[in-house]
Design a protein around this motif. Sequence first.
Motif, PDB file in Angstrom:
ATOM      1  N   PHE A  30       0.832  -1.210   0.000  1.00  0.00           N
ATOM      2  CA  PHE A  30       0.000   0.000   0.000  1.00  0.00           C
ATOM      3  C   PHE A  30       0.866   1.259   0.000  1.00  0.00           C
ATOM      4  N   VAL A  31       1.841   1.322   0.913  1.00  0.00           N
ATOM      5  CA  VAL A  31       2.681   2.517   1.006  1.00  0.00           C
ATOM      6  C   VAL A  31       3.498   2.709  -0.267  1.00  0.00           C
ATOM      7  N   ALA A  32       4.011   1.621  -0.820  1.00  0.00           N
ATOM      8  CA  ALA A  32       4.787   1.728  -2.068  1.00  0.00           C
ATOM      9  C   ALA A  32       3.901   2.265  -3.190  1.00  0.00           C
ATOM     10  N   ALA A  33       2.654   1.832  -3.224  1.00  0.00           N
ATOM     11  CA  ALA A  33       1.728   2.300  -4.260  1.00  0.00           C
ATOM     12  C   ALA A  33       1.440   3.789  -4.082  1.00  0.00           C
ATOM     13  N   VAL A  34       1.176   4.211  -2.847  1.00  0.00           N
ATOM     14  CA  VAL A  34       0.882   5.631  -2.585  1.00  0.00           C
ATOM     15  C   VAL A  34       2.083   6.504  -2.953  1.00  0.00           C
ATOM     16  N   LEU A 227      10.056  -7.253  -4.061  1.00  0.00           N
ATOM     17  CA  LEU A 227       8.930  -7.541  -4.949  1.00  0.00           C
ATOM     18  C   LEU A 227       7.671  -6.808  -4.493  1.00  0.00           C
ATOM     19  N   ARG A 228       7.482  -6.719  -3.175  1.00  0.00           N
ATOM     20  CA  ARG A 228       6.306  -6.000  -2.668  1.00  0.00           C
ATOM     21  C   ARG A 228       6.381  -4.518  -3.046  1.00  0.00           C
ATOM     22  N   ALA A 229       7.545  -3.905  -2.819  1.00  0.00           N
ATOM     23  CA  ALA A 229       7.693  -2.475  -3.121  1.00  0.00           C
ATOM     24  C   ALA A 229       7.547  -2.240  -4.617  1.00  0.00           C
ATOM     25  N   GLY A 230       8.182  -3.101  -5.418  1.00  0.00           N
ATOM     26  CA  GLY A 230       8.091  -2.960  -6.872  1.00  0.00           C
ATOM     27  C   GLY A 230       6.664  -3.151  -7.356  1.00  0.00           C
ATOM     28  N   VAL A 235       1.429  -0.518  -9.345  1.00  0.00           N
ATOM     29  CA  VAL A 235       0.010  -0.145  -9.193  1.00  0.00           C
ATOM     30  C   VAL A 235      -0.114   1.375  -9.017  1.00  0.00           C
ATOM     31  N   GLY A 236       0.745   1.939  -8.127  1.00  0.00           N
ATOM     32  CA  GLY A 236       0.706   3.383  -7.870  1.00  0.00           C
ATOM     33  C   GLY A 236       1.018   4.195  -9.116  1.00  0.00           C
ATOM     34  N   ALA A 237       1.990   3.731  -9.899  1.00  0.00           N
ATOM     35  CA  ALA A 237       2.371   4.462 -11.119  1.00  0.00           C
ATOM     36  C   ALA A 237       1.228   4.437 -12.136  1.00  0.00           C
ATOM     37  N   ILE A 238       0.580   3.274 -12.271  1.00  0.00           N
ATOM     38  CA  ILE A 238      -0.551   3.172 -13.215  1.00  0.00           C
ATOM     39  C   ILE A 238      -1.677   4.110 -12.774  1.00  0.00           C
TER      40      ILE A 238
END
Lengths: 297, 224
Positions: A30-34, A227-230, A235-238
């Motif tokens: 979640f945090v990586a996506a945000v 892998l989780r952060a990537g 998802v966040g970039a999209i």
Amino acid sequence: MRAFLELIVGDQQADRAVPPTGMTARLTVFVAAVMAFLAIIALAVSLTTTRVANVWAEELAQSATLRLPADPATADALLLSALDVLDTTPGISRVRALSSDEQKALLEPWFGPDLPIESLPVPQLIEIVADGDGYDIEGLRARLSAQVPGAILDDHTAWRAPLVEAASRVRVIGWFVILLIGATVAAMITLAAQASLAANVQVIRVLRLVGAKDVYIARAFVRRYTLRAGGGAVVGAILGVLALQFMPQGDASGSLLMGVGFEGGDWLWPILIPLLSAIVAFFATRAAAFARLREQT
Amino acid sequence: MIELDKVSYGYGGTALFSQLSLTLAPGSFHFLTGPSGAGKTTLLRLCYADLRATAGKVRIFGQDAASLDRDAVAMSRRRIGVVHQDCQFLDHLSIAENIALPLTVSGREQEVSGNLQELLNWVGLGPQANQLPPQLSGGERQRAALARAVIVSPEIIIADEPTGNVDWEMSQRLLSLLVELNKMGKTILIATHDLAMIRSMKADVSARVLRLKDGQLMQAGSEL
């Protein structure tokens, strides 16, 4: 780089040695996506501002405005003299006296559409466009001073300089925001990895007991968080790119808020952000894992 | 193989033992006895470099344990099988995966298929192979711990109260397995407070029995 590629390929056995952690995993994604979403927006604003400022500065650099005194008695004579001077100045490609309607349109935002411009002492404006090499601005000023008394030549320097500076500041702030986002991702991943390592003290102890080297144990954690952060960052970039599609579209040269987004090579950024996020996670988790393992027998 | 030379260990300013010497020769069988709190577990942990001596020298396979880095410690543990009283398994992995763990962490996964089933049968855990550790009884867990300790064919097996949680019959069975390993040339060191168990094994193996008490290590005598 080799270690990073090996990590992506993975070691199924090492992965299985560490039990899955539900909440930490979901929070990391979640945090990586945000963070990736925010990075995309910050980058888009920064790049668009720079792009628009460059267009404006370029346009202003090529043009100048000559303002003639608003004296109805001498207006025609001054206009003829000014056009004569400008037509004979090397480096000027185009000269055009603004019509009464054009001048009225320029004043309309301030005085409204019913301005009786014919009855007012409004200065005559002449648009000057330079050719590629430009012209000798000081020489032109001297000739105008002698032949067109009271004429004022504005080469837009006063407008251009703060615009370029403002764009430069926005660009610097944009990169600073990206750096902060990167640091936040690193801090968050480090905390999550440390929590996970602390929760798996017994697992680490058993692995050490049966002869596992630190790199084997660390790899399981590093791969997981990388892998989780990537994945979260993808998802966040999209979502960030999709959000930019909701910004008002239009000619980017017209307004800073029109056409915020990526153009040309800028589109590499939505691909690079998840990759950078994964690289940050890789090094943050690796550092946290080895630091933790050194504390444990 | 393992040599403790005038070793001292203590923590918080209190010495648990001092000037203690012990040599584990290849193929030897040692029992380590003593009252609870005497330092038996600490002594064993010094033998597989899980603790560092506060004074003296511990040599593991000829190397000074104090000079071993973390990777070297890991490598030495691949030559020493350790059986804990509380077994210490990874509860999310099956018993078969736990037993195979020393092979997988040392990159010898290809040996798993050959050794594992044979080992499971040897310790009588074939039917329980796919069960998780918490599903096994104390005796089954001890046998699984022993299987895990020997799967890499270590030169030394160190067992800390391996029969602590099992009944008499199971303890005899576990000790028989250790005697069998000793006859295959493995060096065995067992810490136990169960003197009856040691007496029962005297006929089967030529073992040296040591007693750790009041910080001193001595040859056990009349109590046996």
